[in-house]
Design a protein around this motif. Structure first.
Motif, PDB file in Angstrom:
ATOM      1  N   ALA A 130      50.913  75.784  32.744  1.00 38.76           N
ATOM      2  CA  ALA A 130      50.994  76.124  31.548  1.00 38.76           C
ATOM      3  C   ALA A 130      51.560  74.697  30.426  1.00 38.76           C
ATOM      4  N   MET A 131      51.853  73.923  31.388  1.00 45.68           N
ATOM      5  CA  MET A 131      51.869  72.446  30.586  1.00 45.68           C
ATOM      6  C   MET A 131      50.695  71.861  30.554  1.00 45.68           C
ATOM      7  N   ARG A 132      49.969  71.961  29.580  1.00 47.83           N
ATOM      8  CA  ARG A 132      48.459  71.272  29.444  1.00 47.83           C
ATOM      9  C   ARG A 132      48.633  69.693  29.536  1.00 47.83           C
ATOM     10  N   GLY A 133      49.898  69.164  29.302  1.00 54.59           N
ATOM     11  CA  GLY A 133      49.818  67.826  29.475  1.00 54.59           C
ATOM     12  C   GLY A 133      49.761  67.148  31.062  1.00 54.59           C
ATOM     13  N   ASN A 134      49.860  68.291  31.878  1.00 52.32           N
ATOM     14  CA  ASN A 134      49.774  67.802  33.146  1.00 52.32           C
ATOM     15  C   ASN A 134      48.610  67.243  33.496  1.00 52.32           C
ATOM     16  N   PHE A 135      47.389  67.821  32.742  1.00 54.70           N
ATOM     17  CA  PHE A 135      46.274  67.430  33.109  1.00 54.70           C
ATOM     18  C   PHE A 135      45.491  66.476  32.122  1.00 54.70           C
ATOM     19  N   ILE A 143      43.503  73.058  38.853  1.00 52.95           N
ATOM     20  CA  ILE A 143      42.716  73.267  37.570  1.00 52.95           C
ATOM     21  C   ILE A 143      43.596  73.558  36.454  1.00 52.95           C
ATOM     22  N   GLY A 144      43.142  73.443  35.229  1.00 57.67           N
ATOM     23  CA  GLY A 144      43.833  74.093  34.116  1.00 57.67           C
ATOM     24  C   GLY A 144      43.102  75.249  33.617  1.00 57.67           C
ATOM     25  N   GLN A 145      43.769  76.009  32.675  1.00 56.11           N
ATOM     26  CA  GLN A 145      43.451  77.523  32.440  1.00 56.11           C
ATOM     27  C   GLN A 145      42.152  77.188  31.612  1.00 56.11           C
ATOM     28  N   ASP A 190      40.624  69.377  22.480  1.00 56.16           N
ATOM     29  CA  ASP A 190      39.512  70.006  23.592  1.00 56.16           C
ATOM     30  C   ASP A 190      39.989  69.627  24.834  1.00 56.16           C
ATOM     31  N   LEU A 191      40.678  70.495  25.546  1.00 56.70           N
ATOM     32  CA  LEU A 191      41.140  70.036  26.852  1.00 56.70           C
ATOM     33  C   LEU A 191      40.361  70.650  28.052  1.00 56.70           C
ATOM     34  N   ASP A 192      39.149  71.196  27.753  1.00 53.77           N
ATOM     35  CA  ASP A 192      38.216  71.673  28.709  1.00 53.77           C
ATOM     36  C   ASP A 192      37.959  70.264  30.107  1.00 53.77           C
ATOM     37  N   ALA A 193      37.925  69.148  29.469  1.00 52.76           N
ATOM     38  CA  ALA A 193      37.592  68.154  30.496  1.00 52.76           C
ATOM     39  C   ALA A 193      38.585  67.861  31.388  1.00 52.76           C
ATOM     40  N   GLU A 194      39.989  67.673  30.772  1.00 56.39           N
ATOM     41  CA  GLU A 194      41.051  67.672  31.715  1.00 56.39           C
ATOM     42  C   GLU A 194      41.385  68.538  32.344  1.00 56.39           C
TER      43      GLU A 194
END
Length: 129
Positions: free
Chosen positions: A121-126, A37-39, A8-12
C-alpha cells in the motif's frame, strides 16, 4: 496543480522490492525476506486472475462463513504481490515459494498477509532509493 501524469508507478511496481518480515509481537526485523511487486504491476493483476481462476475451478472448496471469506480474500490479495521468499517456514520446516503456499500462510497467519498488504500500500516502497 497536481499532475497525475507525473505518477506512473507501473515500472516501479513491476520491478518490485524486497520486504523484510517483522516479528508480529516485537516489531523487530526477522531474517525472512519476501520479494513483492506493487499493485500497479501487470503481474499482480495476472496473479489475481490466476487466483480467481483457481477459485472458479473448485467453488465447492470456498468457505461459507463470511469471516473466513474475508480473511481468505486478504490472504489472496497479499499472495498476489509475493513473487518469492527466503527463510520462510512453518512448524520447523522450510516452505518453498508458490502462490498456493503464500495464500495458505496468509490464511493461517493473517498478520503475515497484513504486513504484505501494508508494504504494498506504500507505493514509495517501490521507488528508486
Amino acid at each position: 496543480m497536481l499532475d497525475l501524469a507525473d505518477y506512473d508507478l507501473d515500472a516501479e511496481a513491476t520491478r518490485g522490492a524486497e520486504m523484510t518480515v517483522h516479528d508480529p509481537k516485537t516489531g523487530k526485523p526477522t531474517d525472512a525476506v519476501l520479494r513483492v511487486i506493487g499493485q500497479e504491476s501487470a503481474q499482480y493483476r495476472a496473479n489475481l486472475r490466476r487466483i480467481r481462476d483457481m477459485v472458479a475451478a473448485a467453488p465447492e472448496r470456498e468457505p461459507a462463513d463470511e469471516d473466513t471469506q474475508l480473511m481468505l480474500s486478504r490472504a489472496r490479495n497479499a499472495a498476489a504481490a509475493i513473487t518469492g521468499w527466503t527463510n520462510i517456514g512453518f512448524g520447523g520446516s522450510p516452505i518453498e515459494f508458490s502462490l498456493e503456499a503464500a495464500i495458505e500462510l496468509g490464511t493461517k497467519r493473517p498478520w503475515f498477509a497484513d504486513q504484505v498488504l501494508g508494504f504494498t500500500a506504500m507505493r514509495g516502497n517501490f521507488g528508486r532509493g
